[in-house]
Design a protein around this motif. Structure first.
Motif, short mmCIF file in Angstrom:
data_model
loop_
_atom_site.label_atom_id
_atom_site.label_comp_id
_atom_site.label_asym_id
_atom_site.label_seq_id
_atom_site.Cartn_x
_atom_site.Cartn_y
_atom_site.Cartn_z
N PHE A 143 8.19 0.84 5.01
CA PHE A 143 9.46 1.12 4.35
C PHE A 143 9.53 2.60 3.96
N ASP A 144 10.75 3.10 3.86
CA ASP A 144 10.95 4.45 3.36
C ASP A 144 11.14 4.41 1.85
N ARG A 145 11.48 5.55 1.27
CA ARG A 145 11.62 5.63 -0.20
C ARG A 145 12.78 4.77 -0.72
N SER A 146 13.76 4.51 0.14
CA SER A 146 14.92 3.72 -0.29
C SER A 146 14.71 2.24 -0.10
N GLY A 147 13.52 1.84 0.40
CA GLY A 147 13.26 0.43 0.61
C GLY A 147 13.78 -0.10 1.93
N VAL A 148 14.16 0.79 2.83
CA VAL A 148 14.66 0.38 4.14
C VAL A 148 13.48 0.31 5.10
N GLN A 149 13.38 -0.80 5.86
CA GLN A 149 12.29 -0.94 6.81
C GLN A 149 12.51 0.02 7.98
N VAL A 150 11.47 0.82 8.28
CA VAL A 150 11.56 1.80 9.36
C VAL A 150 10.61 1.48 10.50
N ASP A 151 9.66 0.60 10.31
CA ASP A 151 8.72 0.26 11.37
C ASP A 151 7.97 -0.99 10.95
N GLY A 152 7.20 -1.56 11.88
CA GLY A 152 6.40 -2.73 11.55
C GLY A 152 6.28 -3.69 12.71
N ALA A 153 5.61 -4.81 12.45
CA ALA A 153 5.39 -5.83 13.46
C ALA A 153 5.19 -7.17 12.78
N ALA A 184 2.99 9.93 -7.46
CA ALA A 184 4.36 10.36 -7.24
C ALA A 184 4.94 9.81 -5.93
N GLY A 185 4.10 9.26 -5.09
CA GLY A 185 4.61 8.69 -3.85
C GLY A 185 4.44 9.62 -2.68
N TRP A 186 3.22 9.86 -2.26
CA TRP A 186 2.96 10.72 -1.11
C TRP A 186 3.28 9.96 0.17
N ALA A 187 4.13 10.52 1.02
CA ALA A 187 4.59 9.81 2.21
C ALA A 187 3.45 9.56 3.18
N LEU A 188 3.53 8.42 3.87
CA LEU A 188 2.50 8.05 4.84
C LEU A 188 2.83 8.62 6.21
N TYR A 189 3.22 9.88 6.24
CA TYR A 189 3.72 10.45 7.49
C TYR A 189 2.62 10.69 8.52
N ALA A 190 1.38 10.85 8.08
CA ALA A 190 0.31 11.21 9.00
C ALA A 190 -0.57 10.02 9.39
N THR A 191 -0.06 8.80 9.20
CA THR A 191 -0.86 7.60 9.48
C THR A 191 -0.17 6.75 10.53
N ARG A 192 -0.97 6.28 11.48
CA ARG A 192 -0.48 5.33 12.47
C ARG A 192 -1.23 4.01 12.26
N ILE A 193 -0.52 2.96 11.96
CA ILE A 193 -1.13 1.65 11.74
C ILE A 193 -1.34 0.99 13.10
N LYS A 194 -2.59 0.66 13.39
CA LYS A 194 -2.91 0.12 14.72
C LYS A 194 -2.86 -1.40 14.77
N GLU A 224 4.22 7.64 14.19
CA GLU A 224 4.12 8.57 13.05
C GLU A 224 5.52 8.89 12.56
N ARG A 225 5.78 8.53 11.31
CA ARG A 225 7.13 8.70 10.76
C ARG A 225 7.06 9.53 9.48
N PRO A 226 7.85 10.60 9.40
CA PRO A 226 7.83 11.42 8.18
C PRO A 226 8.48 10.74 6.99
N ASP A 227 9.26 9.66 7.23
CA ASP A 227 9.93 8.97 6.13
C ASP A 227 9.17 7.75 5.65
N ALA A 228 7.96 7.48 6.21
CA ALA A 228 7.18 6.32 5.77
C ALA A 228 6.68 6.53 4.36
N VAL A 261 0.87 -1.18 0.00
CA VAL A 261 0.00 0.00 0.00
C VAL A 261 0.90 1.23 0.00
N THR A 262 0.75 2.07 -1.02
CA THR A 262 1.55 3.29 -1.12
C THR A 262 0.69 4.50 -0.80
#
Length: 377
Positions: free
Chosen positions: A291-301, A253-263, A326-330, A247-248
């Motif tokens: 993941f961030d734009r570079s494909g690096v995992q930044v969060d999850g479970a 163009a790739g809008w960052a998921l910075y304002a979403t918290r996955i519960k 909440e991550r600005p790089d998501a 899910v992007t």
């Protein structure tokens, strides 16, 4: 179907002052117009009379009265607004009457002495002060209007003698007394599409592959929990298989998921076994990765369930609590189910009705006291 969604509010809550129309009453206004006219020439008879309302206006009429008499009439939701008026001196504004005025055009068709049908037109103004059936208290006189539907009328006549004719017009118009009031409302965020999984029930298949999911060794089972479902391990119960979806952002163009918290992630699963020689020894792993734009995992479970916790031939709901920050790089979220069999396994797992629950993060706000706003905007 209305546009709506469920939103679990957080604290603090942003409240916005809005101007909304409040219907105080709905009523029919009626007036009667009786006029005598003289035809331009002798009339044997009146053929017909037609009419129409060319213009009409409604002007509210207000009076001032004590609030104590009207307190039981005021709704519970609005009493705190009228309490402010009580502090001003105990007098509030009441709309008791309306002034109904306008112009009615009459077209009279008559038969003259030569048996010719002629006609002439006249316009008459009318006005009437009408009492409302249910007078209502209002907050601001300048914010009260009377909305009208298309007027209805009935015309009859009486041919008195010679050129003289008398018309009777009953004019009825239905309208609503509306006051624009200022109230504070909670501003809910726009329902974000970025957490909605496509085809959560695995209903859309093209051949042996679901249309909106990517799979390795998964097939469509005979039936799912609510949808079609996806059966993991069906190709080979001793081989690792998986199904996943990414899910992007809302924009290409790739809008960052910075304002979403996955519960959390919820899904339904059941275990299937062959008729004879069943051996249940496998693990099912559910992953939610950010993941961030570079494909690096930044969060999850991630969570793993053994074969003993998944019922045989019966769907059960499972939950993976994610609680991301909440991550600005998501930039991208991946949901994945992995079937990992042990040696000798013969059973498979069906996954169905997958939901990824998110909430929109509220921005930090500065708390200010605005007081009571008297402006009529």
């Amino acid at each position: 179907m209305p546009i709506e969604y469920d939103y679990q509010e957080e604290q603090p809550v942003r409240c916005i002052l809005l101007r909304v129309p409040v219907v105080l009453d709905a009523q029919e206004l009626a007036t009667k117009i009786v006029k005598d006219y003289n035809c331009p020439e002798f009339a044997k008879r009146i053929e017909r009379i037609e009419g129409r309302v060319t213009e009409y206006f409604i002007e509210p009429v207000f009076i001032r009265e004590g609030i104590s008499h009207w307190w039981p009439v005021i709704g519970e939701d609005w009493r705190h607004h009228f309490r402010y008026r009580y502090r001003e001196g105990g007098m509030i504004t009441i709309i008791r009457k309306v002034f109904f005025t306008g112009t009615f055009r009459t077209d009279i068709y008559y038969v003259n002495a030569n048996d010719e049908v002629k006609h002439f037109s006249v316009e008459e103004t009318f006005s009437e002060l009408i009492d409302l059936v249910r007078p209502q208290p209002v907050l601001h006189e300048d914010n009260v209007i009377f909305t009208l539907h298309r007027p209805k009328f009935d015309v009859t006549w009486e041919h008195i003698r010679g050129t003289r004719v008398r018309s009777f017009v009953v004019l009825i118009v239905r309208g609503k007394v509306i006051e624009y009031r200022q109230i504070y409302v909670q501003a809910c965020p726009y329902p974000a599409r970025r957490c909605q999984l496509a085809d959560p029930g695995f209903d859309q298949w093209v051949g042996n592959s679901p249309l909106f999911w990517r799979t390795t060794g998964a097939v469509a089972p005979a039936g799912g929990q609510t949808g079609q479902g996806a059966e993991l391990g069906a190709g080979s119960p001793t081989t690792v298989s998986a199904v996943y979806q990414t899910v992007t952002g809302e924009r290409e163009a790739g809008w960052a998921l910075y304002a979403t918290r996955i519960k959390k992630l919820t899904f339904w699963a059941e275990q299937l076994a062959p008729a004879t020689g069943a051996v249940s020894t496998f693990n099912l792993t559910a992953d939610v990765r950010v993941f961030d734009r570079s494909g690096v995992q930044v969060d999850g479970a991630s969570q793993t369930w053994s074969s003993g916790s998944i019922p045989l031939n019966r769907f059960t709901q499972f939950t993976l609590n994610v609680n991301t920050t909440e991550r600005p790089d998501a930039h991208l979220v991946m949901v994945r189910f992995t079937f990992e069999p042990n040696a000798g396994n013969t059973n498979t797992v069906v996954i169905d009705t997958v939901h990824l629950e998110c909430e929109r993060a509220l921005p930090t706000i500065d708390h200010k006291y605005y007081g009571w706003l008297e402006e009529s905007f």
